[in-house]
Design a protein around this motif. Structure first.
Motif, PDB file in Angstrom:
ATOM      1  N   GLU B  25      20.198  14.707  46.699  1.00 22.22           N
ATOM      2  CA  GLU B  25      20.340  14.621  48.482  1.00 22.22           C
ATOM      3  C   GLU B  25      21.375  13.480  48.619  1.00 22.22           C
ATOM      4  O   GLU B  25      22.217  13.629  49.511  1.00 22.22           O
ATOM      5  N   ARG B  26      21.364  12.357  47.730  1.00 20.20           N
ATOM      6  CA  ARG B  26      22.261  11.319  48.181  1.00 20.20           C
ATOM      7  C   ARG B  26      23.721  11.874  47.502  1.00 20.20           C
ATOM      8  O   ARG B  26      24.597  11.505  48.054  1.00 20.20           O
ATOM      9  N   GLU B  29      25.143  13.963  50.121  1.00 24.14           N
ATOM     10  CA  GLU B  29      25.601  13.198  51.326  1.00 24.14           C
ATOM     11  C   GLU B  29      26.882  12.311  50.903  1.00 24.14           C
ATOM     12  O   GLU B  29      27.763  12.291  51.779  1.00 24.14           O
ATOM     13  N   ASP B  33      30.527  12.811  52.923  1.00 14.96           N
ATOM     14  CA  ASP B  33      31.450  11.874  53.461  1.00 14.96           C
ATOM     15  C   ASP B  33      32.430  11.804  53.136  1.00 14.96           C
ATOM     16  O   ASP B  33      33.680  11.706  53.952  1.00 14.96           O
ATOM     17  N   CYS B  90      27.752  21.042  49.148  1.00 19.49           N
ATOM     18  CA  CYS B  90      28.340  20.944  50.343  1.00 19.49           C
ATOM     19  C   CYS B  90      29.006  22.367  50.745  1.00 19.49           C
ATOM     20  O   CYS B  90      29.281  23.002  49.774  1.00 19.49           O
TER      21      CYS B  90
END
Lengths: 163, 342
Positions: B25-26, B29, B33, B90
């Motif tokens: 998950e990190r 993310e 970003d 993503c």
């Protein structure tokens, strides 16, 4: 000239005797310094106050109504007092460089700067918003500014278009 | 040849993944970003989403590929991310399919490649699935201990392709127990055609829009371009001295563009307005250029400016010059009186 349609007039810095005087750190009558960097001055004429700006890096001197003159750009990185004559000198040099060696002697051009055609319009990225201008030439015989539509019209609009 | 994955091996793999879920998950993310920053700089309109793969989706993927040697248990146990490269994912969905190429270029140029042969794949499958896939790998610096070295998959596709991709995947793979019927297959094929058509229409619309914006905002470089622009906007050939008209207009507008010619009404309206003004001033010689000059002069309140330019013209008095000089003697409009003189 032409009422409130235009809020400023741009000329090449080397065409103004006032700028040459500023380079020698001598303020002509009617001029007072408005900042410590010798970039902005107040000019009083007929009881009204105008702002004379030497716009960095462009070779352009702009005279605007005090109420419409924008805030000046950030000060130069070098010490302000020490470059008092330097800013004016740089402006003159930039103007001379823009004009090039073949500039007709005695030709003095100016650009009246007005607002955008559609007030309040916001520019689409990478697009220039059309605005009202008026291209001028100083007639030394009559000591009057005249309309100018000669071959340098397009060039002078881009050369004098200071933000 | 390695044996196919057994159900207990799949369970073990999924259980281990659940323990690492937060890591992926990190990873997703962080990659999202960076994508967000790069895409904003490139001014691409897009929808960006990110996720860590749901454990049950991993389970279904392992079951579908249980016979594939690439999914051997020994490889999964060694490093699941090297085998299942979309644990972190993503997705960039663009409106104009042409923008996929620009996003593709941004990902290739700005994000760290995974260093694998399959780092970049362009999918246009017989099933109808269309997307560009990239694999990126996060660096292994001291501040990235928990995520360093992890692979993230980036999918790039158009809105229309995304619609089909998602529906096709859900129908074909979920639920497993319900096979896809002939009717559904035919409907999927029709949907695929519609999404291709949608992509094509969006592509044409965006291109047409760019050309129209360019046409209206590109400076008119000479009297010929001015004449062409006016005739296009008027819808008919026009007569008159376009050289003088061009010189007149570029004095007062910057830049002089097609958009300026119609900024306060259509060219046809300006011509009609000018024709009325010419009649009111009893002008003897008139043409379309004179009509347009008078029309645009009124609506933009440029009477004194046009008069000043006409006065500066040397040589014999032309019809346009006389028309502009006469216009100055006309009644002053309310707005002209309000302007006043400095």
């Amino acid at each position: 000239m032409f009422g409130n349609r235009y809020h400023a007039v741009d000329v090449f810095a080397n065409d103004l005797s006032e700028v040459s005087a500023i380079r020698r750190r001598r303020l002509p009558a009617g001029l007072t310094r408005a900042d410590k960097f010798w970039r902005r001055f107040h000019v009083t004429k007929n009881g009204k106050v105008y702002v004379l700006d030497l716009i960095s890096g462009t070779g352009v001197a702009r005279l605007a109504r005090k109420e419409t003159a924008p805030e000046p750009s950030p000060p130069p990185s070098r010490g302000g007092g020490a470059i008092a004559g330097g800013i004016a000198g740089a402006a003159i040099a930039a103007a001379v460089s823009k004009k090039g060696g073949a500039w007709p002697a005695g030709l003095l051009l100016g650009l009246l700067v007005g607002h955008a055609l559609e007030k309040g319009s916001t520019a689409i990225p990478h697009q220039v918003v059309p605005r009202y201008v008026f291209t001028l030439r100083f007639d030394r015989a009559t000591q009057q500014w005249q309309a100018y539509d000669g071959g340098l019209t397009d060039w002078m609009k881009s050369a004098l278009a200071a933000t | 040849m390695p044996d196919e994955l057994t159900e207990p091996q799949i369970d073990a793999t999924v259980e281990r993944y659940v323990l690492e879920l937060a890591r992926y998950e990190r990873v997703a993310e962080i990659v999202a970003d960076q994508l967000r920053r790069e895409l904003r700089a490139g001014q691409q309109r897009h929808l960006l989403s990110f996720r860590a793969k749901h454990p049950e989706d991993l389970r279904e993927k392992l079951r579908r590929n249980r016979d594939d040697p690439k999914y051997a248990y020994v490889l999964l146990a060694r490093n699941i991310n090297d085998v299942v490269t979309d644990l972190a994912g993503c997705r960039v969905v663009v409106y104009d399919p042409e923008a996929s190429k620009q996003v593709d270029a941004i990902v290739q140029d700005r994000l760290p490649h995974a260093g694998r042969p399959d780092d970049r794949e362009i999918h246009d499958k017989p099933s109808g699935y269309r997307a560009i896939h990239h694999l990126v790998r996060l660096g292994a610096g001291p501040e990235m201990l928990s995520v360093g070295g992890a692979i993230c998959e980036i999918q790039i596709c158009s809105v229309a392709a995304h619609l089909f991709n998602e529906l096709e995947h859900d129908i074909r793979y979920k639920p497993v127990a319900t096979p896809v019927g002939a009717d559904e297959t035919e409907l999927l094929e029709q949907l695929l055609s519609v999404t291709h058509l949608t992509d094509s229409m969006v592509r044409h619309l965006e291109r047409h829009r760019r050309e129209e914006v360019h046409r209206r905002t590109a400076p008119l470089a000479d009297p010929g371009e001015l004449r062409y622009a006016l005739e296009q906007l008027a819808g008919r050939p026009l007569r008159g001295d376009f050289v003088r008209l061009y010189r007149l207009l570029r004095v007062v507008f910057e830049p002089l563009t097609s958009a300026v010619l119609e900024s306060k009404g259509s060219v046809r309206q300006a011509l009609q307005r000018g024709e009325t003004a010419a009649r009111d001033r009893n002008l003897d010689i008139v043409d379309d250029v004179i009509f347009f000059a008078l029309g645009i002069m009124e609506v933009h309140r440029l009477v004194r400016q046009f008069h000043a330019v006409a006065q500066s013209w040397r040589g014999p008095d032309t019809a346009l010059k006389l028309a502009l000089l006469v216009a100055q003697r006309g009644p002053t409009t309310e707005s002209e009186r309000e302007a006043g003189d400095e």
